[in-house]
Enzyme design. Structure first.
Site: not given
Lengths: 499, 499
Positions: A306, A336, A338, A347, A355, A416, A429, A432, A458, A465
């Site tokens: 975002c 990312r 990671e 992951r 989003e 979460d 997780e 969110n 957001c 996931r």
């Protein structure tokens, strides 16, 4: 001994000799500064002072000392202004200031280890005190480098204090236990079935037709259950994020170890690149060192999704009656860097996220976050039928910052969504919902006509996931999937076969 | 004077002194090499030869000369093998080879300017001849560096020859003239209406709800007219592209001036980045130089969209009966460092494209490309109602490579779709259909069970390009839009208003 001590030695250069001004007159000026000018705004007994001074032709040499209240660099600014007036009477102007010494001393626990600090040329740590000698010029003082350095030391102190302590975690909701139909790693299973294949990059997969159809079913659910009933509209957010955006969103403070950096050519002229192309053609090796010399860093790939969208509103004022605003973006990848080793689709370095962003007044944003949470519960319970729980999670040091304790902080914070992966027994997780307070409107200077504070929230739906949780609990036998979900997915296509 | 001449001086080091072997025996060996070994495979009168030799203790010094047929580095390899056998009889082994001189001379026009070449330490250009002195060791010769250097010179010669000459262009189809309802730049109009806003990056926009809905209508049309009737399935292709992929796809030869480069942290350890974070916190400036030292280049952002998808098939063999394969990807952004200045949504650095890929035997791929072309004509004519034309476009030097002329080359090649932008009168290439021959299956080593050659095609639908053409010709008054398109789009949402 006061908590903080500052000391500054400087030479002020003037346009003419100061020797014509009587010592008594200068001493009066210094007295005025020490008793009035450099004490303004400080509590009784505090503030700055000229500790020593000397006139040498067109130079005024001086040493300033202070406590935390009128820090020596602020004192120097006040002094310069006043000195210009004083010397003006003698038709002498100021030419420049040379900083010779800048030192600060403060309480510091020996356990809070420090290695290197910007603008610090020497540091001494003893008897619970830290003494820093700074390499700064007048420009750096104007930029308040010493103040920012103290803020940095404060951050490091907080981080050191809370290091190793876990975050605050509070259960908000827990679903019923559900039957698990699978006990293997869904990533391995998909690799075996040819649904996905490792791509050439780290933490990156290519997704075949079957799993892509499952991802699109998740999106379909978001449309039917959230976007249409709650009045969301789609936008397209940028996917290359420049430093300017990350400075405003706060990511520039700490994103570095996890970012995928983007660099552009220093020149687009093919001749500038000819040597690189020739080297490749002759060796079949890409000359990475030659490339690094020819590119410059401009930002990174999408990380939090975002932040770059706020440029759409940057510097604008909106009428109150269009609130709350509800938009979403699903136009690209997030990246990312990671940590460690091989990991499955739970992951990833490259992943796909829808989003969801809502903007309004404080009550509107909090109220809408509750609506969203209700919708998610419905989706997880009635459509995906998974076992999951919701928790309110805040790092301890952030919780401590809240002046009225946890309950008030909770208005802005993150919920979460966690679910068990039966094959490992670990919690993932997978989702969110965050209320970000006025962070983004403030960072991007977005205002409301009424002058009321603007808030935003957001929520990121990571398609991988969701798939990781659903497939880990429900497995690959469609007969074990909830009927409602089966209906949304439809038949899974078979396109590829290999020998 | 032959077209190409090669010369190589080397010292071959042996495990023992060669002085015990009679000169006559060595002369016999050299004679055998010169008459037989170094002539094999060359036309009569051609090949390599030992021009001079000398024995000095455990060293054999020699000079090789050749024409283009058994190039001196190949000659050296043959010679080493034979020499090992010969010396074996005397219980002497080979220890290593030191290359002292490697020179090549070839015909070269003075107009074909050269600046710098990899592995070349000296170059002389005179009387229509180019003489290169190479800095190479045995390892470089094993990697065929001289051969690749000659290939590079050939490429440069071709490029110099065709420089400034335009590409081959041939009209395939032209629509009827259509009425234009707009004479302004649609990008400017969208900026004024608040439909889009410049994002923080170069050639990058944020797309508001109205234009996003138009983009999604284009996708809807692709589903209804192409994907569903022609049996396409969706996949998700990677959006970070590593050099390994671009080496296989051929992009590593020349993508450099236009790429958006991606770099990863050399370490993910927060301590490694502490200095960078501290510097930012104290100065509010991102220290780009410090970042460049801590990252390494791994590839770039998506440029051509289909290349990284081929890793899904890399090294695999497929049964013939699953062909043709038809898949598409719309999972993210593409990025090109485009040339110069301000430009609207018709030439962007960050854009959104639906990539369509089909794979099959040669006839299947060509046949399918015609089906696709029919579908596009239907869409542009019946649904968007735009004025456009199709052209077959090939750079001249590529056309020249075709042994049987243009007509056969046309089987593999690109059809471009062009449309007039009334506000500028310029033609915009807004779409393509490409038959890529066996390029990708070969590059990624994908095979067919029958052993038949595998071909592929791709077609990129740029959502911004479609919008640029449609809005430039039809404008923003929905009454002027074709009814069929209006029905697909529906109402345009109004979400934002600014003061």
């Amino acid at each position: 001994m006061t908590e903080m001590e500052f000391q500054l030695s400087a030479i002020i250069k003037c346009s003419g000799s100061l020797t014509g001004i009587s010592s008594a007159e200068i001493a009066d000026f210094v007295l005025y500064c020490n008793e009035t000018l450099l004490k303004k705004g400080a509590p009784k007994g505090g503030g700055a002072a000229i500790d020593w001074w000397n006139v040498a032709e067109e130079k005024l040499e001086l040493k300033l000392v202070s406590d935390r209240y009128v820090r020596v660099h602020d004192a120097l600014l006040r002094l310069k202004k006043e000195l210009a007036k004083f010397l003006g009477k003698h038709r002498i102007g100021l030419r420049g200031v040379e900083i010779q010494v800048y030192e600060m001393t403060l309480d510091w626990d020996e356990d809070w280890q420090l290695k290197k600090l910007p603008f610090v040329k020497q540091m001494n740590q003893e008897n619970g005190r830290l003494k820093l000698s700074l390499d700064v010029d007048e420009f750096a003082l104007g930029n308040r480098i010493p103040d920012r350095l103290l803020k940095l030391l404060g951050d490091k102190k907080e981080a050191a204090k809370w290091k190793g302590k876990s975050e605050h975690w509070e259960l908000l909701f827990e679903s019923e236990k559900k039957p698990y139909y699978f006990d293997k790693d869904p990533t391995e299973e998909m690799l075996n079935r040819g649904w996905i294949r490792h791509a050439a990059g780290r933490g990156q997969f290519i997704y075949g037709p079957q799993i892509t159809k499952i991802f699109r079913a998740f999106e379909r659910i978001l449309f039917d259950e959230i976007f249409t009933p709650l009045g969301y509209e789609e936008m397209i957010f940028p996917k290359l994020v420049t430093w300017d955006v990350w400075k405003r969103s706060g990511h520039a403070k700490g994103i570095y170890p996890e970012a995928y950096y983007v660099c552009t050519p220093k020149s687009r002229d093919p001749e500038y690149w000819e040597e690189v192309m020739d080297y490749y053609k002759v060796t079949n090796e890409v000359p990475l060192d030659m490339i690094m010399e020819r590119i410059e860093n401009v930002g990174g790939m999408c990380y939090a999704q975002c932040p770059p969208s706020w440029v759409f509103l940057q510097g604008k004022t909106m009428p109150d009656d269009i609130l709350p605003i509800k938009v979403f973006d699903r136009s690209g990848t997030s990246h990312r860097y990671e940590s460690g080793g091989i990991h499955g689709i739970e992951r990833l370095d490259e992943f796909h996220r829808v989003e969801i962003v809502w903007i309004g007044k404080k009550e509107q944003v909090i109220e809408h976050s509750k609506q969203l949470q209700d919708k998610y519960r419905h989706i997880f319970e009635e459509i995906l039928g998974i076992e999951w729980r919701e928790a309110w999670v805040t790092p301890w040091f952030m919780a401590q910052e809240g002046k009225a304790g946890l309950s008030e902080l909770k208005e802005a914070g993150t919920t979460d969504y966690e679910a068990v992966l039966p094959y490992s027994g670990k919690l993932l997780e997978f989702q969110n919902v965050s209320v970000n307070g006025n962070k983004y409107p403030k960072g991007f200077n977005v205002k409301l006509q009424s002058g009321e504070e603007l808030w935003s929230g957001c929520s990121g739906v990571g398609l991988q996931r969701w798939a990781a949780v659903f497939l880990a609990q429900k497995g690959f036998d469609r007969d074990n999937w909830p009927v409602k979900f089966r209906d949304v997915v439809g038949e899974l296509p078979e396109v590829f076969r290999f020998l």
